[in-house]
Scaffold this active site. Sequence first.
Site, PDB file in Angstrom:
ATOM      1  N   ARG A  48       0.833  -1.217   0.000  1.00 60.65           N
ATOM      2  CA  ARG A  48       0.000   0.000   0.000  1.00 60.65           C
ATOM      3  C   ARG A  48       0.867   1.268   0.000  1.00 60.65           C
ATOM      4  O   ARG A  48       0.439   2.315  -0.466  1.00 60.65           O
ATOM      5  CB  ARG A  48      -0.945  -0.028   1.211  1.00 60.65           C
ATOM      6  CG  ARG A  48      -1.984   1.117   1.233  1.00 60.65           C
ATOM      7  CD  ARG A  48      -3.009   0.879   2.342  1.00 60.65           C
ATOM      8  NE  ARG A  48      -4.073   1.869   2.393  1.00 60.65           N
ATOM      9  CZ  ARG A  48      -4.120   2.879   3.268  1.00 60.65           C
ATOM     10  NH1 ARG A  48      -3.182   3.016   4.175  1.00 60.65           N
ATOM     11  NH2 ARG A  48      -5.142   3.730   3.252  1.00 60.65           N
ATOM     12  N   ILE A  74      -6.979   7.975  -0.359  1.00 54.74           N
ATOM     13  CA  ILE A  74      -6.940   6.526  -0.529  1.00 54.74           C
ATOM     14  C   ILE A  74      -7.807   5.994   0.619  1.00 54.74           C
ATOM     15  O   ILE A  74      -7.689   6.442   1.759  1.00 54.74           O
ATOM     16  CB  ILE A  74      -5.494   5.978  -0.466  1.00 54.74           C
ATOM     17  CG1 ILE A  74      -5.433   4.446  -0.617  1.00 54.74           C
ATOM     18  CG2 ILE A  74      -4.763   6.384   0.805  1.00 54.74           C
ATOM     19  CD1 ILE A  74      -3.988   3.890  -0.741  1.00 54.74           C
ATOM     20  N   SER A  75      -8.721   5.067   0.313  1.00 56.66           N
ATOM     21  CA  SER A  75      -9.662   4.610   1.332  1.00 56.66           C
ATOM     22  C   SER A  75      -8.958   3.884   2.477  1.00 56.66           C
ATOM     23  O   SER A  75      -7.862   3.340   2.310  1.00 56.66           O
ATOM     24  CB  SER A  75     -10.697   3.672   0.720  1.00 56.66           C
ATOM     25  OG  SER A  75     -11.312   4.258  -0.401  1.00 56.66           O
ATOM     26  N   GLN A  76      -9.626   3.865   3.614  1.00 58.58           N
ATOM     27  CA  GLN A  76      -9.145   3.151   4.801  1.00 58.58           C
ATOM     28  C   GLN A  76      -9.062   1.649   4.472  1.00 58.58           C
ATOM     29  O   GLN A  76     -10.003   1.105   3.869  1.00 58.58           O
ATOM     30  CB  GLN A  76     -10.162   3.399   5.909  1.00 58.58           C
ATOM     31  CG  GLN A  76      -9.859   2.756   7.220  1.00 58.58           C
ATOM     32  CD  GLN A  76     -11.071   2.815   8.143  1.00 58.58           C
ATOM     33  OE1 GLN A  76     -12.045   3.500   7.853  1.00 58.58           O
ATOM     34  NE2 GLN A  76     -10.993   2.101   9.239  1.00 58.58           N
ATOM     35  N   PRO A  77      -7.974   0.968   4.845  1.00 61.15           N
ATOM     36  CA  PRO A  77      -7.845  -0.462   4.524  1.00 61.15           C
ATOM     37  C   PRO A  77      -9.050  -1.302   4.946  1.00 61.15           C
ATOM     38  O   PRO A  77      -9.492  -2.180   4.198  1.00 61.15           O
ATOM     39  CB  PRO A  77      -6.582  -0.880   5.279  1.00 61.15           C
ATOM     40  CG  PRO A  77      -5.754   0.363   5.291  1.00 61.15           C
ATOM     41  CD  PRO A  77      -6.727   1.489   5.446  1.00 61.15           C
TER      42      PRO A  77
END
Length: 225
Positions: A48, A74-77
Site C-alpha cells: 500500500r 486513498i480509502s481506509q484499509p
Amino acid sequence: MSAFSHRDPAARGLGMTSQRARDRLVERLAAEGIRDRRVLDVMRALPRHLFIDEALASRAYEDTALPIGQGQTISQPYVVARMTEALIEPKLPRRVLEVGTGSGYQCAVLAQLVEQVYTVERIEELLRNARRRFRKLGLDNIRSRHDDGRLGWPDEAPFDAIIVTAAGAGLETALLDQLAPDGCLVAPVGPPGRQTLLRVRAGEQGWVSESLGAVSFVPLLGGTG
Ligand code: SAH
C-alpha cells in the site's frame, strides 16, 4: 500473484513499510471482522505504501484513509477489505467496474482476485499516477479511462460487479443498467456524515439493497477534472 512484493526491494519495503507492518495490518483487519482469506491474503502482499506519497509512506499500514492530492483520499484499509469482501462473497465476479480509481489501491486489490478490472477516474493526474503503479506492479488485467464514472463504461457492459468508491446522493441508474443479471453493485450513498455502504442486487421485483454500515467517502462528482 503476490510475487512482486518479494522480488522488488521498493515494493517489499523497510521498517514502517515492511512485510511485518502489512502482517500487523492484516491481523487487525481480521480482528475487526474481515473473514475472507482471499481478501486478507491479497492485502497482506500488496504494498500500500506505493500508492501514496513517499512523505506519508510510514503511515501506509495504519488503518486510516490518507490524502493522495487533489483533495482526494486513498480509502481506509478496513473499508477496502469490507467492500471487496461484499463484492466477491455472493459469487466471484469475472469482470468488475470500479468508479473512482484514485490511488489505484482498491483496483489493484481487485485485479488480483478477478479476471479483468475496468476503472474510471475523473481527475487525470490521479489516473496517470495510478497507471504508473499498475505498470510497476505488473498488473496487466486493468483497463482504465479518464471520464465521469457515473456514466459507467457502456462499451464494456455488462459487468458482473460494480464498485463505487465515492459517495453519491443516490444510486446511479446508468450503473445499475450496466450490471449483469445476477451481478451486484457496492456503493456508499448519502451526504457527508450520513453515508451508508449499500450492496444492491436484482430481486424478483426490482432492486434489493442491503446496508453494510456507516462509511465516510469523498463525494462522487460530475464531469471530469
Ligand atoms: N478507490 C480509490 C478511492 C479514491 S477516493 C483508492 O483506492 O484510492 C474516490 C475517487 O473517486 C477520487 O479519486 C475522485 O476523484 C473519484 N471520483 C469522484 N467522482 C467521480 C466520478 N464521477 N467519476 C470518476 N471518478 C470520480
